[in-house]
Scaffold this motif. Structure first.
Motif, PDB file in Angstrom:
ATOM      1  N   CYS A 171      15.399 -15.134  -0.875  1.00  0.00           N
ATOM      2  CA  CYS A 171      15.852 -15.348   0.505  1.00  0.00           C
ATOM      3  C   CYS A 171      17.376 -15.418   0.561  1.00  0.00           C
ATOM      4  CB  CYS A 171      15.231 -16.635   1.061  1.00  0.00           C
ATOM      5  SG  CYS A 171      15.742 -17.042   2.749  1.00  0.00           S
ATOM      6  N   LEU A 172      17.973 -16.153  -0.376  1.00  0.00           N
ATOM      7  CA  LEU A 172      19.432 -16.317  -0.406  1.00  0.00           C
ATOM      8  C   LEU A 172      20.131 -14.975  -0.584  1.00  0.00           C
ATOM      9  CD1 LEU A 172      19.671 -19.491  -2.658  1.00  0.00           C
ATOM     10  CD2 LEU A 172      20.418 -19.325  -0.267  1.00  0.00           C
ATOM     11  N   GLU A 173      19.555 -14.165  -1.450  1.00  0.00           N
ATOM     12  CA  GLU A 173      20.114 -12.834  -1.708  1.00  0.00           C
ATOM     13  C   GLU A 173      20.189 -12.026  -0.416  1.00  0.00           C
ATOM     14  OE1 GLU A 173      20.591  -9.790  -5.092  1.00  0.00           O
ATOM     15  OE2 GLU A 173      20.033 -11.911  -5.255  1.00  0.00           O
ATOM     16  N   LYS A 174      19.074 -12.001   0.302  1.00  0.00           N
ATOM     17  CA  LYS A 174      19.026 -11.196   1.538  1.00  0.00           C
ATOM     18  C   LYS A 174      19.881 -11.820   2.632  1.00  0.00           C
ATOM     19  CE  LYS A 174      14.585  -9.377   0.285  1.00  0.00           C
ATOM     20  NZ  LYS A 174      13.201  -9.840   0.111  1.00  0.00           N
ATOM     21  N   CYS A 175      19.832 -13.141   2.696  1.00  0.00           N
ATOM     22  CA  CYS A 175      20.603 -13.845   3.720  1.00  0.00           C
ATOM     23  C   CYS A 175      22.098 -13.575   3.548  1.00  0.00           C
ATOM     24  CB  CYS A 175      20.321 -15.353   3.626  1.00  0.00           C
ATOM     25  SG  CYS A 175      21.268 -16.344   4.806  1.00  0.00           S
ATOM     26  N   SER A 176      22.589 -13.654   2.305  1.00  0.00           N
ATOM     27  CA  SER A 176      24.016 -13.430   2.058  1.00  0.00           C
ATOM     28  C   SER A 176      24.394 -11.986   2.364  1.00  0.00           C
ATOM     29  CB  SER A 176      24.385 -13.690   0.594  1.00  0.00           C
ATOM     30  OG  SER A 176      23.768 -14.835   0.107  1.00  0.00           O
ATOM     31  N   GLU A 177      23.580 -11.062   1.866  1.00  0.00           N
ATOM     32  CA  GLU A 177      23.867  -9.645   2.107  1.00  0.00           C
ATOM     33  C   GLU A 177      23.966  -9.372   3.604  1.00  0.00           C
ATOM     34  OE1 GLU A 177      21.322  -7.188  -0.922  1.00  0.00           O
ATOM     35  OE2 GLU A 177      22.030  -5.887   0.721  1.00  0.00           O
ATOM     36  N   LYS A 178      22.985  -9.913   4.313  1.00  0.00           N
ATOM     37  CA  LYS A 178      22.920  -9.671   5.750  1.00  0.00           C
ATOM     38  C   LYS A 178      24.112 -10.318   6.463  1.00  0.00           C
ATOM     39  CE  LYS A 178      19.124  -9.164   8.956  1.00  0.00           C
ATOM     40  NZ  LYS A 178      17.673  -9.318   9.097  1.00  0.00           N
ATOM     41  N   PHE A 179      24.470 -11.514   6.046  1.00  0.00           N
ATOM     42  CA  PHE A 179      25.601 -12.193   6.682  1.00  0.00           C
ATOM     43  C   PHE A 179      26.884 -11.406   6.463  1.00  0.00           C
ATOM     44  CE2 PHE A 179      29.104 -15.090   7.178  1.00  0.00           C
ATOM     45  CZ  PHE A 179      28.717 -15.951   8.183  1.00  0.00           C
TER      46      PHE A 179
ATOM     47  N   GLY B 188      28.274 -16.629  -4.074  1.00  0.00           N
ATOM     48  CA  GLY B 188      29.494 -16.068  -4.656  1.00  0.00           C
ATOM     49  C   GLY B 188      29.204 -14.776  -5.405  1.00  0.00           C
ATOM     50  N   GLU B 189      28.100 -14.745  -6.152  1.00  0.00           N
ATOM     51  CA  GLU B 189      27.728 -13.536  -6.891  1.00  0.00           C
ATOM     52  C   GLU B 189      27.465 -12.368  -5.945  1.00  0.00           C
ATOM     53  OE1 GLU B 189      25.517 -16.078 -10.442  1.00  0.00           O
ATOM     54  OE2 GLU B 189      24.339 -14.637  -9.224  1.00  0.00           O
ATOM     55  N   VAL B 190      26.674 -12.645  -4.911  1.00  0.00           N
ATOM     56  CA  VAL B 190      26.358 -11.564  -3.956  1.00  0.00           C
ATOM     57  C   VAL B 190      27.636 -11.056  -3.285  1.00  0.00           C
ATOM     58  CG1 VAL B 190      25.066 -10.923  -1.884  1.00  0.00           C
ATOM     59  CG2 VAL B 190      24.055 -12.494  -3.536  1.00  0.00           C
ATOM     60  N   SER B 191      28.558 -11.973  -2.948  1.00  0.00           N
ATOM     61  CA  SER B 191      29.804 -11.564  -2.293  1.00  0.00           C
ATOM     62  C   SER B 191      30.644 -10.692  -3.206  1.00  0.00           C
ATOM     63  CB  SER B 191      30.639 -12.773  -1.885  1.00  0.00           C
ATOM     64  OG  SER B 191      29.892 -13.625  -1.046  1.00  0.00           O
ATOM     65  N   MET B 192      30.728 -11.064  -4.494  1.00  0.00           N
ATOM     66  CA  MET B 192      31.498 -10.280  -5.462  1.00  0.00           C
ATOM     67  C   MET B 192      30.942  -8.876  -5.586  1.00  0.00           C
ATOM     68  SD  MET B 192      34.044 -11.699  -6.690  1.00  0.00           S
ATOM     69  CE  MET B 192      34.622 -13.171  -5.873  1.00  0.00           C
ATOM     70  N   ARG B 193      29.632  -8.796  -5.712  1.00  0.00           N
ATOM     71  CA  ARG B 193      28.961  -7.509  -5.810  1.00  0.00           C
ATOM     72  C   ARG B 193      29.333  -6.673  -4.587  1.00  0.00           C
ATOM     73  NH1 ARG B 193      23.165  -7.893  -4.759  1.00  0.00           N
ATOM     74  NH2 ARG B 193      23.309  -9.833  -5.976  1.00  0.00           N
ATOM     75  N   GLY B 194      29.255  -7.318  -3.409  1.00  0.00           N
ATOM     76  CA  GLY B 194      29.580  -6.615  -2.162  1.00  0.00           C
ATOM     77  C   GLY B 194      31.013  -6.134  -2.144  1.00  0.00           C
ATOM     78  N   ALA B 195      31.931  -6.924  -2.732  1.00  0.00           N
ATOM     79  CA  ALA B 195      33.355  -6.579  -2.681  1.00  0.00           C
ATOM     80  C   ALA B 195      33.637  -5.251  -3.366  1.00  0.00           C
ATOM     81  CB  ALA B 195      34.180  -7.686  -3.325  1.00  0.00           C
TER      82      ALA B 195
ATOM     83  N   PHE C  36      25.059 -26.604  -4.786  1.00  0.00           N
ATOM     84  CA  PHE C  36      25.958 -25.979  -5.760  1.00  0.00           C
ATOM     85  C   PHE C  36      25.388 -24.644  -6.253  1.00  0.00           C
ATOM     86  CE2 PHE C  36      29.719 -28.415  -7.114  1.00  0.00           C
ATOM     87  CZ  PHE C  36      29.595 -29.515  -6.298  1.00  0.00           C
ATOM     88  N   ASP C  37      24.084 -24.605  -6.494  1.00  0.00           N
ATOM     89  CA  ASP C  37      23.474 -23.355  -6.953  1.00  0.00           C
ATOM     90  C   ASP C  37      23.572 -22.275  -5.884  1.00  0.00           C
ATOM     91  OD1 ASP C  37      22.891 -24.490  -9.330  1.00  0.00           O
ATOM     92  OD2 ASP C  37      20.754 -24.797  -8.954  1.00  0.00           O
ATOM     93  N   VAL C  38      23.374 -22.691  -4.628  1.00  0.00           N
ATOM     94  CA  VAL C  38      23.482 -21.726  -3.537  1.00  0.00           C
ATOM     95  C   VAL C  38      24.909 -21.184  -3.485  1.00  0.00           C
ATOM     96  CG1 VAL C  38      23.456 -21.444  -1.013  1.00  0.00           C
ATOM     97  CG2 VAL C  38      21.622 -22.709  -2.146  1.00  0.00           C
ATOM     98  N   ASN C  39      25.882 -22.067  -3.660  1.00  0.00           N
ATOM     99  CA  ASN C  39      27.282 -21.662  -3.662  1.00  0.00           C
ATOM    100  C   ASN C  39      27.545 -20.593  -4.741  1.00  0.00           C
ATOM    101  OD1 ASN C  39      29.983 -22.258  -2.538  1.00  0.00           O
ATOM    102  ND2 ASN C  39      30.439 -22.809  -4.649  1.00  0.00           N
ATOM    103  N   THR C  40      27.008 -20.827  -5.923  1.00  0.00           N
ATOM    104  CA  THR C  40      27.175 -19.863  -7.019  1.00  0.00           C
ATOM    105  C   THR C  40      26.502 -18.539  -6.691  1.00  0.00           C
ATOM    106  OG1 THR C  40      27.123 -21.708  -8.576  1.00  0.00           O
ATOM    107  CG2 THR C  40      26.782 -19.509  -9.490  1.00  0.00           C
TER     108      THR C  40
ATOM    109  N   MET D 250      33.107 -20.156  -6.696  1.00  0.00           N
ATOM    110  CA  MET D 250      34.221 -21.029  -6.347  1.00  0.00           C
ATOM    111  C   MET D 250      35.061 -21.347  -7.585  1.00  0.00           C
ATOM    112  SD  MET D 250      33.885 -24.770  -4.687  1.00  0.00           S
ATOM    113  CE  MET D 250      33.447 -25.494  -6.283  1.00  0.00           C
ATOM    114  N   SER D 251      36.331 -20.924  -7.603  1.00  0.00           N
ATOM    115  CA  SER D 251      37.200 -21.302  -8.713  1.00  0.00           C
ATOM    116  C   SER D 251      38.089 -22.438  -8.251  1.00  0.00           C
ATOM    117  CB  SER D 251      38.063 -20.109  -9.143  1.00  0.00           C
ATOM    118  OG  SER D 251      39.237 -20.004  -8.370  1.00  0.00           O
ATOM    119  N   PHE D 252      38.394 -23.384  -9.145  1.00  0.00           N
ATOM    120  CA  PHE D 252      39.178 -24.548  -8.748  1.00  0.00           C
ATOM    121  C   PHE D 252      40.435 -24.634  -9.585  1.00  0.00           C
ATOM    122  CE2 PHE D 252      39.863 -28.273  -6.479  1.00  0.00           C
ATOM    123  CZ  PHE D 252      40.253 -29.296  -7.325  1.00  0.00           C
ATOM    124  N   LEU D 253      41.561 -24.258  -8.976  1.00  0.00           N
ATOM    125  CA  LEU D 253      42.846 -24.360  -9.635  1.00  0.00           C
ATOM    126  C   LEU D 253      42.948 -23.552 -10.919  1.00  0.00           C
ATOM    127  CD1 LEU D 253      43.641 -28.111  -9.101  1.00  0.00           C
ATOM    128  CD2 LEU D 253      44.489 -26.164  -7.836  1.00  0.00           C
ATOM    129  N   GLY D 254      42.348 -22.407 -10.979  1.00  0.00           N
ATOM    130  CA  GLY D 254      42.510 -21.535 -12.136  1.00  0.00           C
ATOM    131  C   GLY D 254      43.701 -20.629 -11.889  1.00  0.00           C
TER     132      GLY D 254
END
Lengths: 94, 85, 94, 85, 94, 85
Positions: D55-63, E78-85, E71-75, E1-5
């Motif tokens: 769900c998180l994967e799809k939610c992030s992609e979609k957002f 972050g992975e999905v966003s990087m892939r997207g970038a 925290f896990d959701v944050n990680t 999330m990187s902190f002061l790296g």
């Protein structure tokens, strides 16, 4: 909530950045409180049907009481927080 | 306020004006968002319908009167609080 | 919403903090509007079931119209506020 | 923008970059919060379930696609608004 | 999330405004994340009936897991966003 | 943090303290708003009823314990994250 209770005697000395920072923080807090109050009282008192652009008598009265109660809640919550600060819990920062 | 000296009061006054500007803008943005949320629900067209227009008109008017009244009461309560101290 | 309509003639004079502050305020406002728009249009157009990571055709179309309508609402609300400013109510500060 | 002089434009540009940084981070935080709210509902374990992960994967992609599209339309509308003035 | 790296070698040189700005941005982000986490976990774990002022065992356990999962959701995000970038979409600024 | 030099660390420390002040105030405002929303629903009088008072008491206490616990876990998780890098 205290508002600018900061001491300070000599009326024309150089400005003290510490005090200005504290005054700014207090101003920010009052502003934040006002914004949240506007939002909360809108939710409690204003119907979303918008049949008229005027506040009706009920809504106006509700708003007056809403603001008064918001201030009381602020005071009450402040008391509980103070009590907590001496005890074993309190507002925790990051 | 009288516990800040003259110069500090001047600087503080500038600060207050900057904040009021931002505060005003934040209030305006929240008005737009609220009336959009409450009045606009049809996305089959990109133009506002006359029904939506009319709702927006009343919603904005009401919000403005609402925030004016709340602002007045807020200042009264705040002034009362200051006197108690 | 006016964006940087601030006058100013001499192209290389010293920078004017007043104008920069106004420009900053305007930038903050556009940013705030954008963030609220992202949130509002997500609520109006995106279903929370997440069966796919793609926007479907309906969602995409809905977003395009949502943005257009948000701008129109912004204009409309601006008009009502202006009218109010001359009359007996208006946006009130703390 | 052309109503600010060169020096002011330079300073304004720096300001814009700082704000974009903060804006980007705010958008990111709101993405995390939204997908957490929409996808994570089981607190009988401290590890994400595979269903939550998906769900998180799809939610992030979609957002991300959502905010990209809204960003484009926003810029177009803003540009159109500038021209009218 | 990187902190002061942020790199940086000479331990007593003049302060670098660039680095401080980056550190401030990172601090703002951690703070924002914490505030959202407090709010989200309150919604997920705390019942609004307030029959007692204490956290019961279930609520406490729920909070611990809620923070871990956040925290896990944050990680993950972050992975999905990087892939997207690297691909054809990404977080877009105003 | 050790990647900032001494002077930068000092300046950063000041920044942290300012932010903590603001952060604390924001947390306090959100506590007031949440307990107001959850506990106050009767606007036939301008005084808090004893039922509302009692609800507010528990709501605040619980929120404070809540944010204290979340704060502790947050720091632990953050510390664990720092070590992995």
């Amino acid at each position: 909530m205290s508002f600018l209770g900061l001491g300070g005697q000599n009326p024309n000395g150089p400005s003290n950045p510490q005090k200005l920072l504290a005054a700014e923080a207090e101003l920010d807090m009052v502003t934040d409180m006002f914004n949240r109050l506007v939002e909360s009282c809108h939710e409690k008192c204003i119907k979303a049907d918008y049949s008229s652009g005027d506040l009706n008598a009920n809504e106006g009265l509700c708003l007056d009481r809403c603001v008064a109660k918001y201030f009381d809640v602020n005071t009450k919550v402040g008391e509980v927080s103070m009590r907590g600060a001496d005890g074993n819990y309190g507002l925790e920062d990051t | 306020m009288d516990q800040l000296n003259n110069r500090e009061q001047q600087e503080f006054q500038q600060l207050v004006e900057q904040k009021q500007m931002k505060d005003f803008m934040r209030l305006y943005s929240s008005l737009v968002q609220r009336c959009f949320t409450d009045c606009v629900n049809d996305f089959t067209s990109k133009a506002l319908s006359s029904r939506e227009e009319s709702c927006l008109e009343k919603c904005s008017e009401k919000f403005l009167k609402h925030s004016e009244r709340v602002g007045q009461r807020f200042q009264e309560q705040n002034a009362a609080l200051m006197q108690k101290r």
